[in-house]
Scaffold this motif. Structure first.
Motif, PDB file in Angstrom:
ATOM      1  N   ASN A   7      60.475 -39.225  -9.146  1.00  0.00           N
ATOM      2  CA  ASN A   7      61.170 -38.055  -9.395  1.00  0.00           C
ATOM      3  C   ASN A   7      60.376 -37.134 -10.374  1.00  0.00           C
ATOM      4  N   ASN A  65      61.804 -33.363 -10.345  1.00  0.00           N
ATOM      5  CA  ASN A  65      63.391 -33.584 -10.477  1.00  0.00           C
ATOM      6  C   ASN A  65      63.569 -33.934 -11.750  1.00  0.00           C
ATOM      7  N   GLU A  81      67.110 -36.324 -12.311  1.00  0.00           N
ATOM      8  CA  GLU A  81      67.061 -37.542 -11.850  1.00  0.00           C
ATOM      9  C   GLU A  81      66.169 -38.355 -12.431  1.00  0.00           C
TER      10      GLU A  81
END
Length: 105
Positions: free
Chosen positions: A41, A46, A49
Motif C-alpha cells: 500500500n 494508498n 490503506e
C-alpha cells in the motif's frame, strides 16, 4: 533504538508457557503478512490503506514491548491520514527491528 521483548506477553500469560508460545506463533504468522500488505500500500501511495495497516501493526508493536515505537507508529499513522509520509523511515526501521527479533524466537 529500543529492543523488542516478551515482557508484556509474559505478564499476560501468568507463567503459562503454552499460552506464550501460542501468542508468539500467531504474531510470527501474522506479522510478515501485515508488513507485506503495508509495503504494497505504501509503494502504491494508498495512504489511507497504509494508515490502516500501521494501525494493525501498532498492536504487535505494543505486544512486543515497544512503547516509544508505538508512539512513532501512531504519529506516522496520523501523518498518512493527512497524505504525508513523514515518519516513514522511522516506522520501517521499527518493522525491521521487529522482523529481526521474531526471527530469533
Amino acid at each position: 533504538m529500543e529492543k523488542p521483548n516478551l515482557s508484556y506477553i509474559e505478564s499476560m500469560s501468568g507463567g503459562d508457557k503454552a499460552f506464550e508460545q501460542k501468542l508468539i506463533t500467531i504474531i510470527k504468522k501474522e506479522f510478515p503478512e501485515e508488513k507485506q500488505v503495508y509495503y504494497h500500500n505504501i509503494n502504491a501511495k494508498n495512504y489511507e490503506e497504509a494508515a490502516e495497516n500501521v494501525h494493525k501493526l501498532k498492536h504487535k508493536i505494543s505486544i512486543l514491548g515497544l512503547v516509544k515505537s508505538y508512539e512513532v507508529a501512531a504519529d506516522y499513522e496520523h501523518n498518512l491520514l493527512e497524505k504525508s509520509t513523514a515518519g516513514k523511515d522511522d516506522f520501517e526501521s521499527i518493522l525491521q527491528n521487529m522482523t529481526e527479533f521474531l526471527e530469533t524466537l
